[in-house]
Design a protein around this motif. Structure first.
Motif, PDB file in Angstrom:
ATOM      1  N   ALA A 201       2.907  -4.910  -3.193  1.00 51.00           N
ATOM      2  CA  ALA A 201       2.040  -6.085  -3.053  1.00 51.00           C
ATOM      3  C   ALA A 201       2.632  -7.063  -2.043  1.00 51.00           C
ATOM      4  CB  ALA A 201       1.863  -6.771  -4.408  1.00 51.00           C
ATOM      5  N   THR A 221      -3.060 -12.444  -3.386  1.00 50.17           N
ATOM      6  CA  THR A 221      -2.260 -11.221  -3.324  1.00 50.17           C
ATOM      7  C   THR A 221      -3.097 -10.044  -2.869  1.00 50.17           C
ATOM      8  OG1 THR A 221      -0.858 -12.002  -5.147  1.00 50.17           O
ATOM      9  CG2 THR A 221      -0.793  -9.649  -4.654  1.00 50.17           C
ATOM     10  N   ALA A 223      -2.712  -5.793  -2.554  1.00 48.65           N
ATOM     11  CA  ALA A 223      -1.854  -4.752  -3.114  1.00 48.65           C
ATOM     12  C   ALA A 223      -2.422  -3.368  -2.859  1.00 48.65           C
ATOM     13  CB  ALA A 223      -1.686  -4.969  -4.618  1.00 48.65           C
ATOM     14  N   LEU A 446       3.570  -4.555  -9.793  1.00 51.86           N
ATOM     15  CA  LEU A 446       2.138  -4.833  -9.905  1.00 51.86           C
ATOM     16  C   LEU A 446       1.791  -5.435 -11.270  1.00 51.86           C
ATOM     17  CD1 LEU A 446       0.242  -1.880  -8.176  1.00 51.86           C
ATOM     18  CD2 LEU A 446       0.552  -4.223  -7.378  1.00 51.86           C
ATOM     19  N   TYR A 455       1.501 -12.361  -6.524  1.00 54.78           N
ATOM     20  CA  TYR A 455       2.831 -11.914  -6.109  1.00 54.78           C
ATOM     21  C   TYR A 455       3.763 -13.112  -5.984  1.00 54.78           C
ATOM     22  CZ  TYR A 455       6.523 -10.101  -3.043  1.00 54.78           C
ATOM     23  OH  TYR A 455       7.740  -9.769  -2.499  1.00 54.78           O
TER      24      TYR A 455
END
Length: 516
Positions: A201, A221, A223, A446, A455
């Motif tokens: 991420a 974020t 990812a 995660l 994150y």
């Protein structure tokens, strides 16, 4: 291992370099403060320096014959550093991918004083800024420096039927075999991204727009749902100028000549930047590489350099001394960025790479391995997916299991010879990850991003908790005095270097940039 010879006295020599951003404990933003004076001079301190940014710390251990020695020294460095950062309302960022960054200007370039060597480091970093931007340079990792004991070389020469009766022959043999290790590492290093990758991420500020291969987790974020190490993907370190640079690891001389060629080959986009513009240096040169360390690789052959000596010249004169593994992400769940079992696994993995074969690498195989490495970095936690390792698509789970099986015999041998079950235990831990994907570091990161909402918030919470744990530990008067002495001595050493310069920087740089 079905090999003749005596390996009973084999030991490994290893050391670690750990990078970590300094961030505000309150806001999670990158520090704008100078490198702490209480930690000495970043130019000359033996254990604590800076990498690209003034805020990107780098901790360097000495060489140790045991994993425990490395871990103990690294713990001491973190213990003392966190006491200093506490007084600055700062903590260490635990992840490989950086904190939220507003723009390039928010990243302070490292400063090493006014000596010629300090200015050289600074201008090199100015060049990196003008070439690639500063945000990319804030990525952090763990580097593992590794070499074999003399007894191993005696065994391997006997096994390979090599003559090492003279110092020159021994060094040539070492260099050839280290390059064989490097070739096999490049064939197998995807396994390290799978098992230890911990950067699935990124904060949305890291890239101008979301790549198609990533998904949004909340507003802040991005990812990869099955990513392992975005740090090692094309989202992480990017360098278009080096895309066409085929570095051959089949022969020492070919490797050195390729690197030297890149140091002397102009690159149009860098020519447009200029070198010295209006009296200020923008970069060290307009060539593909300013210095050898600009070439990014997941593993490097190394030799300790003498003052003013280029790394390639040191390799050419005295051969390979050790290798530097650069693929490893920081482990956010460890307060020192790595766990002991990871280092034991790396020892076994590198031994496997050395003993496997000395087959040459072709250009096509290199290209395929690079492509596969990138694919595993972005979606390697899908173990049922098929990847091409040079012989057609295979299920990743099968390939990973096969490689771990090859390593089991070596781990068992090392445990038997040392009486240390950490080798077999570390291998069992990694095999367990294939059956329990939630235990993979990337999956854990995660989960933390989801728990904290982003994150940024997850890494800041972890960093603050780790610092509180460090602050709760007692520091011996001896350790405190040692770090105080190192800080004072390093500051005095930098001052002495600056006071004894005999040429101006232009003259120094012209001499330094001459081919060696």
């Amino acid at each position: 291992m079905n090999q003749s010879g005596d390996l009973s006295a084999v030991t490994f020599h290893r050391g670690v370099e750990r990078e970590a951003l300094r961030v505000s404990r309150t806001t999670g933003k990158i520090s704008q403060a100078a490198h702490p004076k209480a930690l000495g001079s970043a130019l000359t301190h033996p254990s604590i320096t800076t990498d690209y940014s003034e805020a990107l710390m780098e901790f360097i251990t000495g060489v140790h014959d045991s994993v425990e020695g490395v871990i103990s020294e690294l713990r001491d460095i973190h213990l003392m550093t966190n006491r200093v950062l506490d007084n600055m309302d700062e903590c260490l960022w635990p992840g490989s991918m950086p904190c939220a960054l507003k723009d390039n200007a928010e990243v302070p370039i490292a400063y090493y004083g006014e000596s010629n060597s300090g200015k050289l480091k600074r201008v090199y970093r100015e060049g990196l800024s003008n070439r690639y931007g500063r945000i990319m340079q804030c990525i952090a990792g763990m580097h593992y420096n590794f070499s074999f004991s003399d007894s191993f070389w005696t065994f391997l020469a006997d096994f390979r039927g090599a003559d090492i009766s003279t110092p020159e022959a021994l060094q040539e043999f070492k260099s050839q075999q280290y390059f064989a290790l490097i070739r096999n590492f490049r064939r197998k290093s995807w396994l390290l991204s799978l098992l230890f990758g911990a950067s699935p991420a990124i904060d949305v500020s890291f890239l101008p727009k979301k790549p198609a291969k990533l998904v949004a987790l909340g507003d802040h974020t991005w990812a990869g749902t099955s990513a392992t190490s975005l740090r090692m993907s094309d989202i992480g370190y990017q360098n278009k100028a080096q895309d066409g640079l085929f570095v051959c690891y089949n022969e020492v001389d070919t490797y050195i000549n390729t690197i030297k060629g890149a140091l002397q080959t102009p690159y149009p986009a860098y020519q447009n930047i200029g070198v010295k513009v209006d009296g200020e240096y923008k970069q060290l040169s307009h060539n593909i590489l300013q210095i050898e360390n600009e070439y990014y690789s997941d593993i490097r052959p190394k030799r300790v350099t003498e003052s003013g000596e280029h790394p390639s010249a040191a390799l050419q004169k005295r051969g390979v001394e050790y290798i530097e593994v650069r693929i490893m992400d920081l482990d956010p769940t460890s307060p020192i960025g790595m766990k002991p079992e990871t280092l034991y696994f790396l020892d076994t993995f590198l031994m496997c790479c050395m003993l496997h074969s000395d087959d040459r690498l072709g250009a096509d195989e290199c290209q395929q391995l690079r492509k596969t490495q990138q694919e595993i970095a972005t979606h390697g936690r899908d173990l049922d997916d098929h990847f091409d390792f040079g012989f057609g698509p295979l299920p990743l789970r099968d390939k990973a299991s096969e490689l771990l099986t090859h390593m089991e015999e070596i781990a068992q041998f090392l445990t038997e010879q040392t009486g240390n079950f950490a080798y077999t235990d570390s291998l069992a831990l990694q095999r367990n990850k294939l059956d329990n994907l939630d235990t993979l570091p990337a999956a854990q990161v995660l989960k933390q991003c989801e728990q904290y909402g982003s994150y940024q918030e997850a890494m800041l919470a972890i960093g603050k908790a780790q610092q509180q744990a460090w602050l709760a530990q007692e520091v011996s008067p001896e350790l405190e005095q040692q770090f105080k002495d190192w800080a004072e001595q390093s500051i005095a050493q930098q001052a002495d270097i600056e006071a004894n310069e005999t040429v101006d920087f232009d003259t120094f740089l012209k001499h330094y940039m001459q081919p060696q």
